[in-house]
Design a protein around this motif. Structure first.
Motif, mmCIF file in Angstrom:
data_model
loop_
_atom_site.group_PDB
_atom_site.id
_atom_site.type_symbol
_atom_site.label_atom_id
_atom_site.label_comp_id
_atom_site.label_asym_id
_atom_site.label_seq_id
_atom_site.Cartn_x
_atom_site.Cartn_y
_atom_site.Cartn_z
ATOM 1 N N LYS A 121 0.828 -1.205 0.000
ATOM 2 C CA LYS A 121 0.000 0.000 0.000
ATOM 3 C C LYS A 121 0.867 1.261 0.000
ATOM 4 C CE LYS A 121 -3.867 -2.175 2.443
ATOM 5 N NZ LYS A 121 -4.648 -2.216 3.717
ATOM 6 N N TYR A 122 1.955 1.214 0.749
ATOM 7 C CA TYR A 122 2.843 2.383 0.814
ATOM 8 C C TYR A 122 3.540 2.616 -0.528
ATOM 9 C CZ TYR A 122 6.472 5.624 2.205
ATOM 10 O OH TYR A 122 7.278 6.727 2.271
ATOM 11 N N TYR A 125 1.024 4.299 -2.726
ATOM 12 C CA TYR A 125 0.900 5.707 -2.320
ATOM 13 C C TYR A 125 2.099 6.518 -2.813
ATOM 14 C CZ TYR A 125 1.693 9.607 0.946
ATOM 15 O OH TYR A 125 1.983 10.831 1.498
ATOM 16 N N SER A 128 1.968 7.082 -6.578
ATOM 17 C CA SER A 128 0.955 8.081 -6.900
ATOM 18 C C SER A 128 1.466 9.497 -6.618
ATOM 19 C CB SER A 128 -0.311 7.805 -6.090
ATOM 20 O OG SER A 128 -1.362 8.650 -6.490
ATOM 21 N N LYS A 129 2.219 9.648 -5.553
ATOM 22 C CA LYS A 129 2.810 10.959 -5.244
ATOM 23 C C LYS A 129 3.917 11.306 -6.233
ATOM 24 C CE LYS A 129 3.126 13.137 -1.602
ATOM 25 N NZ LYS A 129 3.468 13.793 -0.335
ATOM 26 N N SER A 134 -1.362 11.982 -6.482
ATOM 27 C CA SER A 134 -1.632 12.249 -5.070
ATOM 28 C C SER A 134 -0.747 13.386 -4.574
ATOM 29 C CB SER A 134 -1.371 11.002 -4.222
ATOM 30 O OG SER A 134 -1.476 11.301 -2.846
ATOM 31 N N TRP A 141 -2.688 10.442 4.760
ATOM 32 C CA TRP A 141 -2.862 9.119 4.145
ATOM 33 C C TRP A 141 -3.007 8.045 5.213
ATOM 34 C CZ3 TRP A 141 0.691 4.870 4.011
ATOM 35 C CH2 TRP A 141 0.328 3.840 3.140
ATOM 36 N N ASN A 145 -6.154 5.488 6.148
ATOM 37 C CA ASN A 145 -5.956 4.048 6.279
ATOM 38 C C ASN A 145 -6.475 3.528 7.611
ATOM 39 O OD1 ASN A 145 -4.181 2.399 4.143
ATOM 40 N ND2 ASN A 145 -3.575 4.550 4.068
ATOM 41 N N LYS A 238 -5.671 16.363 -1.339
ATOM 42 C CA LYS A 238 -5.248 14.965 -1.421
ATOM 43 C C LYS A 238 -4.848 14.526 -2.822
ATOM 44 C CE LYS A 238 -8.084 13.312 2.452
ATOM 45 N NZ LYS A 238 -9.100 12.327 2.898
ATOM 46 N N THR A 239 -5.499 15.095 -3.850
ATOM 47 C CA THR A 239 -5.291 14.571 -5.191
ATOM 48 C C THR A 239 -5.462 15.649 -6.252
ATOM 49 O OG1 THR A 239 -6.017 12.885 -6.773
ATOM 50 C CG2 THR A 239 -7.711 13.882 -5.383
#
Length: 421
Positions: A121-122, A125, A128-129, A134, A141, A145, A238-239
């Motif tokens: 998951k990290y 993330y 995406s950044k 993101s 974040w 979660n 956030k996005t």
């Protein structure tokens, strides 16, 4: 059983390497008919955006196809190594009441799963950044979660408690009673989600642009959508991605726009997006999907009950598990997850068909095909979407048609309308 687990682990590792290699190396050429048209990403993306969208999509696809079967391994791991059995015994020793025993067991199992899957998951993330989708801080974040962890743990506690109770009372028909109870439970969750669950993650408030709200509500009135207010959700912290949707049922029905959508799209484009979402409502897509989900869960729970019984009969003694023991719940979760994955191509195909229908509906309602195409261009650029994905990715991941097909479909539909006039 430990040997079985390690055999499955080897198969998984071979699968992960093979699938990752394929997804990174595969290059899906744009069909010749699309080259140079509005659907060609070369006409609305610059060279940097094309490279970024290609690379970002490959990473997302790899993570999906690696992460999904990895969750199955976790279920197998806790069963084969006696971890689930240990959690169940410990819960019973510490707590007297059955429901709270179930809650502790679920929390322990969820914590283990959370810790094991956290690295994947990290990575998702971080990617995406890295690609600018993101912009969420790590603290924010993690907060999302943790909220998701406790919501899922609460819901899973209820589900596990009910299933185990029904298995103990009706070993042969527990699946049927579970299915019957799942219907009001699902409707209840759909009713409370917009007003209870969603606000835990994001801030919702009435749309600031009152003139735009009035035009959106006028569209809603034309198709008899019982909504008297449009909501804006603060996603810009956030996005950079864009989104809008109609959610909830009954008196909790809401029209929702991400603030990023309002910042990036023109008024005509926003109205097209909202007309598309209203199309889902007016064409009864939400009801049809709900009915389909209920029907599919009937079949799924029946198959699960048979596979569960088969597993307990054949390896229950080796695993020290009985049919009505809480420790056996990962077997049921594993079977349900496998069934969900195998049926996803079918459910995705139905969803894509509904998206085409909603696009046509929006064109009929707004008469703005140019705004529709411009919207799809912006959605692709801002979200770094893969407009022409590999077939396997489209089958398992795409609930919406790829943008190449979606843009072409809009123009073809409009041309058909023009010819009939």
């Amino acid at each position: 059983m430990k040997k079985v687990f390690f055999s499955v682990l080897i198969i998984y590792l071979l699968y992960a390497v093979t699938m990752s290699s394929y997804l990174f190396l595969v290059d899906t050429p744009l069909p010749e008919a699309y080259i140079g048209t509005e659907a060609d990403p070369n006409t609305f993306m610059n060279e940097e955006q094309l490279i970024l969208s290609t690379d970002f999509s490959k990473w997302r696809n790899v993570l999906y196809f690696v992460h999904t079967p990895f969750e199955w391994l976790i279920y197998l791991f806790v069963i084969c190594f006696g971890i689930s059995q240990f959690f169940a015994r410990w819960s019973k020793q510490l707590i007297k009441f059955k429901f709270f025993q179930t809650a502790l067991y679920v929390i322990l199992l969820s914590c283990l799963s959370f810790l094991i899957t956290f690295p994947i998951k990290y990575v998702a993330y971080s990617i995406s950044k890295q690609y600018g989708i993101s912009i969420q801080t790590f603290e924010s974040w993690m907060k999302d979660n943790l909220i998701g962890f406790w919501i899922e743990a609460l819901l899973l506690t209820v589900v596990v408690y009910v299933i185990m109770y029904l298995i103990s009372k009706s070993p042969k028909r527990w699946w049927l009673y579970t299915w019957l109870l799942s219907i009001p439970f699902t409707l209840f969750l759909m009713f409370i989600q917009p007003v209870v669950i969603d606000p835990l993650y994001n801030e919702f408030y009435p749309i600031q642009d009152k003139e735009l709200e009035e035009e959106i509500l006028q569209l809603a009135n034309q198709v008899d959508i019982p909504a008297d207010r449009v909501y804006e959700v603060k996603m810009s912290e956030k996005t950079n991605a864009l989104n809008a949707y109609v959610t909830g049922i009954g008196s909790n029905l809401r029209i929702v726009l991400w603030d990023t959508t309002l910042m990036s799209l023109s008024k005509e484009e926003v109205l097209f997006v909202m007309a598309h979402e209203m199309g889902h409502y007016d064409l009864n897509h939400l009801k049809q999907l709900l009915i389909g989900m209920i029907a599919l869960s009937f079949v799924g729970l029946f198959i699960t009950s048979k596979l569960y019984q088969f597993t307990i009969n054949n390896v229950g003694k080796q695993l020290n598990l009985k049919r009505n023991e809480m420790a056996a719940i990962p077997i049921i979760l594993l079977i349900l997850s496998l069934l969900s994955f195998t049926t996803s191509p079918m459910s995705n195909a139905i969803s894509r068909a509904y998206e085409y229908q909603a696009d046509r509906y929006a064109i009929d309602l707004t008469d703005e095909p140019d705004a529709a195409v411009a919207t799809f261009h912006k959605l692709s650029v801002e979200g770094l979407a893969d407009v022409n994905p590999p077939t396997i990715v489209k089958l398992f991941r795409y609930t919406h048609p790829p943008m190449v097909e979606r843009i072409t479909h809009i123009r073809e539909y409009r041309n058909e309308i023009d010819k009939t006039k």
